[in-house]
Design a protein around this motif. Sequence first.
Motif, PDB file in Angstrom:
ATOM      1  N   THR A 288      38.233  16.107  71.632  1.00 27.90           N
ATOM      2  CA  THR A 288      39.060  16.139  70.423  1.00 27.90           C
ATOM      3  C   THR A 288      39.197  17.565  69.913  1.00 27.90           C
ATOM      4  O   THR A 288      40.294  18.010  69.585  1.00 27.90           O
ATOM      5  CB  THR A 288      38.461  15.216  69.343  1.00 27.90           C
ATOM      6  OG1 THR A 288      38.495  13.878  69.835  1.00 27.90           O
ATOM      7  CG2 THR A 288      39.235  15.290  68.047  1.00 27.90           C
ATOM      8  N   GLY A 289      38.078  18.283  69.843  1.00 27.01           N
ATOM      9  CA  GLY A 289      38.124  19.680  69.405  1.00 27.01           C
ATOM     10  C   GLY A 289      38.970  20.534  70.330  1.00 27.01           C
ATOM     11  O   GLY A 289      39.781  21.349  69.875  1.00 27.01           O
ATOM     12  N   ASP A 290      38.796  20.333  71.631  1.00 23.73           N
ATOM     13  CA  ASP A 290      39.595  21.096  72.598  1.00 23.73           C
ATOM     14  C   ASP A 290      41.079  20.810  72.426  1.00 23.73           C
ATOM     15  O   ASP A 290      41.897  21.729  72.399  1.00 23.73           O
ATOM     16  CB  ASP A 290      39.179  20.758  74.032  1.00 23.73           C
ATOM     17  CG  ASP A 290      37.874  21.408  74.448  1.00 23.73           C
ATOM     18  OD1 ASP A 290      37.277  22.148  73.636  1.00 23.73           O
ATOM     19  OD2 ASP A 290      37.454  21.174  75.592  1.00 23.73           O
ATOM     20  N   VAL A 291      41.438  19.540  72.331  1.00 20.99           N
ATOM     21  CA  VAL A 291      42.853  19.182  72.207  1.00 20.99           C
ATOM     22  C   VAL A 291      43.429  19.749  70.910  1.00 20.99           C
ATOM     23  O   VAL A 291      44.530  20.311  70.907  1.00 20.99           O
ATOM     24  CB  VAL A 291      43.055  17.651  72.303  1.00 20.99           C
ATOM     25  CG1 VAL A 291      44.451  17.240  71.863  1.00 20.99           C
ATOM     26  CG2 VAL A 291      42.781  17.181  73.731  1.00 20.99           C
ATOM     27  N   LEU A 292      42.695  19.628  69.839  1.00 23.46           N
ATOM     28  CA  LEU A 292      43.153  20.159  68.555  1.00 23.46           C
ATOM     29  C   LEU A 292      43.444  21.658  68.663  1.00 23.46           C
ATOM     30  O   LEU A 292      44.537  22.118  68.310  1.00 23.46           O
ATOM     31  CB  LEU A 292      42.095  19.904  67.478  1.00 23.46           C
ATOM     32  CG  LEU A 292      42.374  20.495  66.115  1.00 23.46           C
ATOM     33  CD1 LEU A 292      43.518  19.755  65.446  1.00 23.46           C
ATOM     34  CD2 LEU A 292      41.120  20.425  65.248  1.00 23.46           C
ATOM     35  N   TRP A 293      42.486  22.419  69.174  1.00 22.63           N
ATOM     36  CA  TRP A 293      42.674  23.868  69.277  1.00 22.63           C
ATOM     37  C   TRP A 293      43.722  24.233  70.329  1.00 22.63           C
ATOM     38  O   TRP A 293      44.549  25.113  70.104  1.00 22.63           O
ATOM     39  CB  TRP A 293      41.343  24.560  69.566  1.00 22.63           C
ATOM     40  CG  TRP A 293      40.567  24.735  68.306  1.00 22.63           C
ATOM     41  CD1 TRP A 293      39.448  24.060  67.919  1.00 22.63           C
ATOM     42  CD2 TRP A 293      40.900  25.619  67.231  1.00 22.63           C
ATOM     43  NE1 TRP A 293      39.065  24.471  66.675  1.00 22.63           N
ATOM     44  CE2 TRP A 293      39.934  25.433  66.218  1.00 22.63           C
ATOM     45  CE3 TRP A 293      41.912  26.542  67.022  1.00 22.63           C
ATOM     46  CZ2 TRP A 293      39.947  26.139  65.030  1.00 22.63           C
ATOM     47  CZ3 TRP A 293      41.928  27.260  65.824  1.00 22.63           C
ATOM     48  CH2 TRP A 293      40.956  27.049  64.851  1.00 22.63           C
ATOM     49  N   LEU A 294      43.697  23.577  71.462  1.00 24.31           N
ATOM     50  CA  LEU A 294      44.623  23.954  72.528  1.00 24.31           C
ATOM     51  C   LEU A 294      46.063  23.601  72.194  1.00 24.31           C
ATOM     52  O   LEU A 294      46.990  24.293  72.627  1.00 24.31           O
ATOM     53  CB  LEU A 294      44.182  23.355  73.855  1.00 24.31           C
ATOM     54  CG  LEU A 294      42.849  23.927  74.370  1.00 24.31           C
ATOM     55  CD1 LEU A 294      42.403  23.202  75.628  1.00 24.31           C
ATOM     56  CD2 LEU A 294      42.933  25.424  74.598  1.00 24.31           C
TER      57      LEU A 294
ATOM     58  N   GLU B 274      50.767  15.320  76.733  1.00 22.70           N
ATOM     59  CA  GLU B 274      50.448  13.956  77.161  1.00 22.70           C
ATOM     60  C   GLU B 274      49.528  13.219  76.191  1.00 22.70           C
ATOM     61  O   GLU B 274      49.396  11.999  76.290  1.00 22.70           O
ATOM     62  CB  GLU B 274      49.771  13.975  78.537  1.00 22.70           C
ATOM     63  CG  GLU B 274      50.620  14.568  79.629  1.00 22.70           C
ATOM     64  CD  GLU B 274      49.830  14.761  80.910  1.00 22.70           C
ATOM     65  OE1 GLU B 274      48.736  14.178  81.059  1.00 22.70           O
ATOM     66  OE2 GLU B 274      50.320  15.508  81.773  1.00 22.70           O
ATOM     67  N   VAL B 275      48.852  13.950  75.317  1.00 22.70           N
ATOM     68  CA  VAL B 275      47.914  13.303  74.388  1.00 22.70           C
ATOM     69  C   VAL B 275      48.332  13.577  72.953  1.00 22.70           C
ATOM     70  O   VAL B 275      48.915  14.619  72.651  1.00 22.70           O
ATOM     71  CB  VAL B 275      46.456  13.763  74.613  1.00 22.70           C
ATOM     72  CG1 VAL B 275      45.928  13.307  75.945  1.00 22.70           C
ATOM     73  CG2 VAL B 275      46.303  15.244  74.460  1.00 22.70           C
ATOM     74  N   ARG B 276      47.995  12.630  72.096  1.00 21.18           N
ATOM     75  CA  ARG B 276      48.332  12.785  70.685  1.00 21.18           C
ATOM     76  C   ARG B 276      47.419  13.818  70.038  1.00 21.18           C
ATOM     77  O   ARG B 276      46.294  14.025  70.480  1.00 21.18           O
ATOM     78  CB  ARG B 276      48.233  11.453  69.971  1.00 21.18           C
ATOM     79  CG  ARG B 276      46.835  10.877  69.930  1.00 21.18           C
ATOM     80  CD  ARG B 276      46.777   9.542  69.188  1.00 21.18           C
ATOM     81  NE  ARG B 276      45.478   8.931  69.364  1.00 21.18           N
ATOM     82  CZ  ARG B 276      44.390   9.265  68.692  1.00 21.18           C
ATOM     83  NH1 ARG B 276      44.434  10.220  67.786  1.00 21.18           N
ATOM     84  NH2 ARG B 276      43.240   8.649  68.906  1.00 21.18           N
ATOM     85  N   ALA B 277      47.905  14.434  69.007  1.00 18.65           N
ATOM     86  CA  ALA B 277      47.094  15.374  68.242  1.00 18.65           C
ATOM     87  C   ALA B 277      46.079  14.593  67.424  1.00 18.65           C
ATOM     88  O   ALA B 277      46.442  13.615  66.764  1.00 18.65           O
ATOM     89  CB  ALA B 277      47.980  16.225  67.331  1.00 18.65           C
TER      90      ALA B 277
ATOM     91  N   GLU C 274      38.774   9.198  68.729  1.00 18.09           N
ATOM     92  CA  GLU C 274      38.514   8.947  70.148  1.00 18.09           C
ATOM     93  C   GLU C 274      39.839   8.992  70.869  1.00 18.09           C
ATOM     94  O   GLU C 274      40.665   8.099  70.713  1.00 18.09           O
ATOM     95  CB  GLU C 274      37.841   7.583  70.341  1.00 18.09           C
ATOM     96  CG  GLU C 274      36.359   7.639  70.291  1.00 18.09           C
ATOM     97  CD  GLU C 274      35.705   6.386  70.863  1.00 18.09           C
ATOM     98  OE1 GLU C 274      36.382   5.549  71.501  1.00 18.09           O
ATOM     99  OE2 GLU C 274      34.500   6.260  70.649  1.00 18.09           O
ATOM    100  N   LEU C 275      40.045  10.030  71.650  1.00 17.50           N
ATOM    101  CA  LEU C 275      41.297  10.156  72.387  1.00 17.50           C
ATOM    102  C   LEU C 275      41.322   9.238  73.605  1.00 17.50           C
ATOM    103  O   LEU C 275      42.384   8.826  74.056  1.00 17.50           O
ATOM    104  CB  LEU C 275      41.510  11.606  72.806  1.00 17.50           C
ATOM    105  CG  LEU C 275      41.639  12.599  71.646  1.00 17.50           C
ATOM    106  CD1 LEU C 275      41.810  14.012  72.172  1.00 17.50           C
ATOM    107  CD2 LEU C 275      42.793  12.230  70.740  1.00 17.50           C
TER     108      LEU C 275
END
Length: 169
Positions: free
Chosen positions: A45-51, A69-72, A79-80
């Motif tokens: 989650t942290g990675d996706v948020l920052w990236l 491909e993934v929601r923010a 939980e992604l």
Amino acid sequence: MMARYNRWMNEKLYAIAAGLDEQALRCDRGAYFGSILGTLNHVMTGDVLWLKRFAGHEALAQPLALLQEVRAPSRLNDELFDDLPSLWQYRRRLDAALIEMAEIVGGLPPDTVLSYCSMKGMPVRRSLQALAIHLFNHQTHHRGQATTLLKQAGIDPGETDLLMLIPEL
């Protein structure tokens, strides 16, 4: 080096976690994100948020395209992925993109700025390189928690230090 360390540790932790049954993966062990699966999900989650924020920089849009491909995440405990195989599959792809991203960030001028909005919607401008350091530090912090949770489950994850990837001269 931090991106390679990230991939090495994720491969190690996910391989160990894959040997656990669902109850052991989801058991609330009193950690900040509860379980082993919850902690691994938080790192994602942290990675996706920052990236997703990093992908807003023109130099990083292409290597981080898979983030579309993934929601923010809207919360830090989102939980992604609700199962380990799906989480691990995306983790591998994201780790490859992180290595490519880190090479690009390392070649940018040190004063490169990333403009983004905080989770509260506030505009922010910070050093892109410093934010990349923060991303890798965040991963290391929570993977340390995951190794503790594995120890509580009776599994020794073995050597986890970055020093293992630093060649001797």
